[in-house]
Design an enzyme around this catalytic site. Structure first.
Site, PDB file in Angstrom:
ATOM      1  N   ASP A  67      -4.677   0.629  11.319  1.00 27.94           N
ATOM      2  CA  ASP A  67      -5.735   1.446  10.728  1.00 27.94           C
ATOM      3  C   ASP A  67      -6.741   0.615   9.943  1.00 27.94           C
ATOM      4  O   ASP A  67      -7.735   1.143   9.443  1.00 27.94           O
ATOM      5  CB  ASP A  67      -5.150   2.561   9.852  1.00 27.94           C
ATOM      6  CG  ASP A  67      -4.198   2.049   8.787  1.00 27.94           C
ATOM      7  OD1 ASP A  67      -3.406   1.138   9.080  1.00 27.94           O
ATOM      8  OD2 ASP A  67      -4.229   2.577   7.652  1.00 27.94           O
ATOM      9  N   ASP A 212      -3.895  -2.186   1.196  1.00 28.54           N
ATOM     10  CA  ASP A 212      -2.859  -1.256   0.767  1.00 28.54           C
ATOM     11  C   ASP A 212      -1.910  -1.992  -0.173  1.00 28.54           C
ATOM     12  O   ASP A 212      -1.616  -3.158   0.056  1.00 28.54           O
ATOM     13  CB  ASP A 212      -2.065  -0.750   1.957  1.00 28.54           C
ATOM     14  CG  ASP A 212      -2.896   0.046   2.956  1.00 28.54           C
ATOM     15  OD1 ASP A 212      -4.123   0.035   2.863  1.00 28.54           O
ATOM     16  OD2 ASP A 212      -2.307   0.645   3.858  1.00 28.54           O
ATOM     17  N   HIS A 270      -7.929   5.965   1.231  1.00 26.85           N
ATOM     18  CA  HIS A 270      -6.724   5.777   2.051  1.00 26.85           C
ATOM     19  C   HIS A 270      -5.798   6.984   1.934  1.00 26.85           C
ATOM     20  O   HIS A 270      -4.589   6.858   1.735  1.00 26.85           O
ATOM     21  CB  HIS A 270      -5.994   4.482   1.665  1.00 26.85           C
ATOM     22  CG  HIS A 270      -5.081   3.966   2.736  1.00 26.85           C
ATOM     23  ND1 HIS A 270      -3.730   4.236   2.751  1.00 26.85           N
ATOM     24  CD2 HIS A 270      -5.319   3.207   3.820  1.00 26.85           C
ATOM     25  CE1 HIS A 270      -3.173   3.656   3.796  1.00 26.85           C
ATOM     26  NE2 HIS A 270      -4.127   3.023   4.471  1.00 26.85           N
TER      27      HIS A 270
END
Length: 303
Positions: A67, A212, A270
């Site tokens: 992603d 992330d 996110h």
């Protein structure tokens, strides 16, 4: 004064939804565009936001989860069709060239430009620098090696006070040094302090991108006082355990980092596909850090 603007191309997480594209952003500074992550559909969003492919300068990929990087091959192919000739530099995990080079050789075998993969370090250090901008790596903690990025303007020159320049009849050749902070010495040997000749320089702008990662207080001194912090908020508090298991953050954890780092504004993104409304992230984060906003496709933020 150069513009320093962020455009959100995508702010969703791994599972596709009809509401969000996967992670991708573009930072505009002067005549240069810096892409941050390149999920699927990034080049479509690039077009939709009327950004110019010719100005794309460097690409920064936080980690090798799809992603965040599945849009790369399509974007590179399009750049080739458009006739790009200048080198494209992709700052990315050291494993990336082994993964992407065969795809480029098969799908983009006659590119009119070079693609260079620049491996990201595992520590906090400068990874890109030009005359006016500096980019540093921000080591994150995720299931695989992950890296955030700190974009910051370099110190600017002071502003000349025109009347004082004329009063002291300062030669043109001396002006550059004075703008950089030097005093002026008259032909008679008198020292004129710089503070009398100039006004303070404009403050620099700083943007930190953190996605992330699990909750990570080691980030705080690296991002202290930034103008804008983008921090992942994959989950709300109802999935705090899941966030820990998957090495992601909750909205409250992102807000806590923002509060402790004394940032000026927090941008959340996110978002997990399990939530039908993003408002839950804002509601929870504002309890800790009121100056919070939510990312959304097409959002433009002047930093």
């Amino acid at each position: 004064m150069k513009n320093f603007e962020l455009t959100i191309l995508g702010c969703g997480s791994a599972m596709p939804t009809t509401r969000h594209y996967p992670s991708s952003q573009v930072l505009s500074y002067g005549e240069k565009l810096f892409m941050i992550d390149c999920g699927e559909g990034a080049q479509l969003q690039f077009r939709r936001n009327r950004l110019k492919f010719s100005k794309l300068h460097h690409i920064f990929i936080s980690h090798l989860h799809g992603d965040h990087c599945f849009g790369l091959i399509g974007l590179i192919s399009t750049l080739g069709i458009l006739g790009r000739t200048g080198e494209l530099v992709i700052h990315i995990n050291s494993e990336a060239e082994r993964i992407f080079r065969p795809h480029l050789d098969f799908f983009c075998r006659e590119l009119p430009f070079e693609v260079r993969f620049e491996p990201l370090p595992r520590k906090h250090e400068v990874i890109y620098e030009d005359r006016t901008m500096r980019v540093s790596s921000l080591p994150l903690k995720h299931r695989i090696q992950s890296c955030g990025f700190l974009f910051e303007e370099k110190e600017k020159q002071r502003h000349l006070i025109g009347d004082m320049v004329k009063f002291y009849n300062i030669p043109i050749k001396e002006l550059a040094g004075i703008k950089s902070g030097a005093d002026f010495i008259t032909p008679e040997g008198t020292i004129i302090p710089n503070e009398r000749l100039t006004r303070p320089a404009d403050p620099i702008s700083r943007y930190a991108y953190c996605s992330d990662t699990t909750y990570l207080e080691k980030l705080i001194p690296m991002i202290e006082g930034v103008d804008l912090l983008y921090h992942e908020a994959t989950f709300a508090e109802d999935n705090k355990v899941r966030a820990k298991e998957t090495f992601h953050s909750t909205a409250i954890q992102a807000a806590t980092i923002a509060q402790k780092a004394h940032v000026k504004k927090l941008l959340l993104g996110h978002f997990s596909a399990r939530y039908e409304e993003d408002s839950i992230f804002l509601k929870e984060a504002e309890q800790i850090f009121p100056n919070t906003i939510l990312a959304k496709e097409g959002l433009h933020i002047n930093i």
